[in-house]
Enzyme design. Structure first.
Site, PDB file in Angstrom:
ATOM      1  N   ARG A 172      -1.868  68.812 -25.431  1.00 51.03           N
ATOM      2  CA  ARG A 172      -2.353  69.379 -26.681  1.00 51.03           C
ATOM      3  C   ARG A 172      -3.767  69.827 -26.372  1.00 51.03           C
ATOM      4  O   ARG A 172      -3.967  70.522 -25.390  1.00 51.03           O
ATOM      5  CB  ARG A 172      -2.259  68.372 -27.831  1.00 51.03           C
ATOM      6  CG  ARG A 172      -2.259  69.080 -29.204  1.00 51.03           C
ATOM      7  CD  ARG A 172      -2.160  68.144 -30.389  1.00 51.03           C
ATOM      8  NE  ARG A 172      -3.441  67.481 -30.655  1.00 51.03           N
ATOM      9  CZ  ARG A 172      -3.647  66.660 -31.686  1.00 51.03           C
ATOM     10  NH1 ARG A 172      -2.648  66.395 -32.530  1.00 51.03           N
ATOM     11  NH2 ARG A 172      -4.817  66.087 -31.878  1.00 51.03           N
ATOM     12  N   LYS A 180      -6.209  61.340 -42.239  1.00 49.10           N
ATOM     13  CA  LYS A 180      -5.489  62.600 -42.469  1.00 49.10           C
ATOM     14  C   LYS A 180      -4.094  62.375 -43.033  1.00 49.10           C
ATOM     15  O   LYS A 180      -3.589  63.222 -43.754  1.00 49.10           O
ATOM     16  CB  LYS A 180      -5.455  63.445 -41.198  1.00 49.10           C
ATOM     17  CG  LYS A 180      -4.597  62.869 -40.101  1.00 49.10           C
ATOM     18  CD  LYS A 180      -4.669  63.735 -38.847  1.00 49.10           C
ATOM     19  CE  LYS A 180      -3.748  63.203 -37.795  1.00 49.10           C
ATOM     20  NZ  LYS A 180      -4.188  63.460 -36.440  1.00 49.10           N
TER      21      LYS A 180
HETATM   22  C1  PLP Z   1      -4.209  62.281 -35.737  1.00 49.00           C
HETATM   23  C2  PLP Z   1      -5.170  61.978 -34.709  1.00 49.00           C
HETATM   24  C3  PLP Z   1      -5.506  60.637 -34.443  1.00 49.00           C
HETATM   25  C4  PLP Z   1      -4.858  59.475 -35.142  1.00 49.00           C
HETATM   26  O1  PLP Z   1      -3.541  59.293 -34.682  1.00 49.00           O
HETATM   27  P1  PLP Z   1      -2.628  58.077 -35.165  1.00 49.00           P
HETATM   28  O2  PLP Z   1      -1.431  58.147 -34.330  1.00 49.00           O
HETATM   29  O3  PLP Z   1      -2.359  58.326 -36.613  1.00 49.00           O
HETATM   30  O4  PLP Z   1      -3.408  56.829 -34.968  1.00 49.00           O
HETATM   31  C5  PLP Z   1      -6.479  60.389 -33.487  1.00 49.00           C
HETATM   32  N1  PLP Z   1      -7.055  61.419 -32.813  1.00 49.00           N
HETATM   33  C6  PLP Z   1      -6.753  62.706 -33.034  1.00 49.00           C
HETATM   34  C7  PLP Z   1      -7.429  63.767 -32.245  1.00 49.00           C
HETATM   35  C8  PLP Z   1      -5.786  63.029 -33.989  1.00 49.00           C
HETATM   36  O5  PLP Z   1      -5.490  64.312 -34.216  1.00 49.00           O
END
Ligand code: PLP
Length: 608
Positions: free
Chosen positions: A131, A36
């Protein structure tokens, strides 16, 4: 492009992915690479896959669609629950999605049942970060409800930390996750595929061997994309490399100015009342980067002695008094970005994204191998193609091993019709992991015709190679429609127009060549074909060119414009291979002569 640019070093991303994957596998953990931060850029995803990730994870299904359309077929996880209205798309395109809301899971089940599928979900548990996630007390009752739904399968249990509440993963809270997973397994009478212990912030525990046994999955974005710049704040993990993404802009003003604004203070362009410290007169530079492009607070100048003072929507104000070496107007300035700045830069349409591979210098002589069919062979001989290439300092060689050609080899294919493009591209795709295509032709060859299992008709050759006719034979994932450019198009069937519009292929018709000029068109074409690829193939049909006195080329680009296109290709240094069609015994001699001249230009023949 006149705005800022993000350069993306795919080699670093691949190596970071490999480091994380290898360390995780020692603890029995499979890694999903989170794209992402790069907006689901297929080139970035492929670099992660080369590094060994077991699957990809994305928060937006628009991005997942982009990955799928570029031929990426690995398991894909959706990180955020879809709104009710988009459930069907999720069921169709995603292998597993993270869920925490019974209402939405019910809808997923209903739709999945309707289209005859079972959708895998990972239930998220909130361990205190606040969250997304089911509150632990509600977990087992929720599981009971979900077990009644025939359209979904609980494939895993996961948690997400350090996102909203900044709660760190610990041995304690992740052991709780593992304990909940056992309870769910006992209640459901199944074993879960995945117990997913979080994101990059769980990596420090992994390195300390403190990740509880039972966790078998991590979803990693930041550590792969940014080298753990934020994850390992105190103590970097040495195996990871920073700066896979670098933002660069141009200095558009450099002046000596006082450090205190002059006049009566009000509010700045964003409604804030800024405070200034008087440091006397300072040399200040303005770069063409602003809040429309990125989150300014997340920028760290790479150039020594440069400081960020602030920004408005389009101007980044820098103190460059102590810049080492000194900076002047027109110089480029580059920045590291934190995750927030990266996300905003990648989503800003004003910022050009330029994925690139490590440039491997090709030393020694350049080599060409000529592959001609029985019709084109004698014609190339008559035109002394081999000798002319040798005069241009190429070694003309024959190669036996198609899959491991020597570095720097360019293949030149020639044939009677466009089927030669199909053979040439298939060979090119075997020798690389990603390539682009510049298709210079009067037609698109995207007709949705032909039978499965037999060679596509000439007018459908490209549709088949790109998988746009939904029949086997596509060169994906090596050749992604995003990296394909058509130049000089001047006739298209309505069926082809539809296919073209629905695809990510770029087309520059004759109207665009006339309007923007060949130089501009080729600059853009080369950029698209090179974007994140190792290089590109050039496919040329003489029907693209108006050769005086030859009816088939009438209305096409001029002989001079064709040379200009080929010269731009040669200058870019990105051509991996080339094919020319329309060369056979009955080809008019002047057409053959011109076609061979164009080939020479593509190989770098200059007038002087
Ligand atoms: C963005 C996200 C991740 C990845 O997080 P990083 O800190 O970039 O490794 C993993 N799980 C969920 C649910 C996320 O939204």
């Amino acid at each position: 492009m006149s705005g800022p640019q993000v350069a993306i070093d795919l080699g670093r991303i691949e190596r970071n992915a490999r480091a994380v994957v290898e360390r995780a596998s020692q603890s029995g953990i499979k890694v999903f690479g989170v794209t992402k931060g790069s907006c689901g850029m297929p080139q970035v995803a492929r670099a992660m896959l080369r590094g060994g990730v077991a699957g990809l994870a994305e928060s937006r299904f628009e991005n997942i669609r982009r990955l799928r359309e570029s031929g990426i077929g690995c398991p894909v996880m959706l990180l955020r629950s879809p709104p009710i209205s988009r459930v069907e798309e999720v069921v169709r395109t995603v292998d597993i999605s993270l869920q925490s809301e019974l209402e939405i899971i019910r809808e997923i089940s209903r739709i999945a049942q309707r289209i005859g599928r079972v959708h895998d979900i990972m239930l998220m548990v909130d361990l205190g970060d606040l969250r997304e996630g089911i509150w632990p007390n509600d977990l087992l009752p929720t599981v009971e409800r979900v077990l009644e739904l025939p359209g979904v399968r609980i494939a895993g249990l996961g948690t997400n930390l350090t996102c909203f509440g900044a709660i760190m993963p610990t041995e304690e809270n992740l052991s709780q996750l593992v304990a909940y997973a056992y309870k769910v397994e006992r209640l459901a009478g199944v074993s879960l595929d995945w117990v997913s212990g979080g994101n990059s912030s769980s990596l420090p525990l992994l390195l300390d061997n403190k990740l509880p046994a039972g966790i078998n999955n991590l979803r990693i974005g930041e550590a792969i994309l940014q080298g753990g710049y934020e994850t390992f704040r105190e103590e970097p993990w040495r195996e990871l490399e920073f700066n896979a993404f670098k933002l660069t802009g141009d200095l558009i003003e450099v002046k000596l100015k006082p450090s205190l604004p002059i006049g009566e203070s009000g509010y700045d362009a964003f409604g804030n009342q800024p405070v200034f410290v008087d440091e006397g007169d300072r040399l200040r530079g303005i770069a063409n980067i602003g809040r429309e492009d990125t989150m300014i607070e997340g920028l760290v100048p790479i150039h020594r002695g440069v400081r960020v003072l602030g920004a408005s929507s389009d101007h980044l104000v820098l103190d460059i008094t102590d810049a080492e070496p000194p900076l002047v107007v027109g110089d480029r300035v580059s920045f590291h970005m934190n995750y927030g700045a990266l996300l905003t830069a990648m989503t800003s349409e004003y910022v050009e994204k330029a994925p690139m591979h490590d440039i491997t210098e090709v030393t020694g002589r350049r080599m060409v191998s000529i592959v001609a069919d029985s019709a084109a062979g004698p014609l190339l001989a008559r035109q002394s193609v081999g000798t002319r290439l040798e005069q241009m300092q190429f070694d003309v060689i024959e190669i036996a091993d198609a899959e491991h050609p020597p570095a720097g080899l360019i293949r030149l294919h020639a044939g009677a019709d466009r089927h030669v493009a199909s053979k040439a591209l298939t060979t090119a795709a075997e020798a690389t992991h990603s390539l682009g295509l510049i298709w210079i032709d009067s037609i698109a060859a995207l007709m949705p015709e032909g039978e499965e299992g037999v060679e596509a008709p000439e007018r459908s050759v490209l549709a088949r190679l790109l998988g746009l006719d939904h029949k086997p034979g596509a060169l994906q994932p090596q050749l992604s429609p995003e990296n394909v450019v058509l130049v000089g198009l001047r006739e298209a069937d309505p069926a082809e127009v539809r296919i073209l519009k629905d695809s990510r292929v770029t087309a520059f018709t004759m109207a665009e060549v006339d309007g923007s000029g060949m130089r501009e068109v080729m600059r853009e074409a080369i950029r698209i074909a090179s974007s994140g690829t190792v290089g590109f193939h050039v496919s040329y049909s003489p029907t693209a060119t108006e050769i005086p006195g030859w009816a088939s080329g009438s209305g096409g680009m001029t002989v001079r414009e064709t040379h200009q296109a080929m010269e731009a290709i040669a200058l870019s240094g990105g051509m991996l291979s080339m094919d020319v069609s329309g060369l056979a015994a009955e080809t008019e001699p002047r057409v053959a002569t011109e076609a061979v001249n164009f080939v020479m230009s593509a190989f770098g023949k200059r007038i002087l």
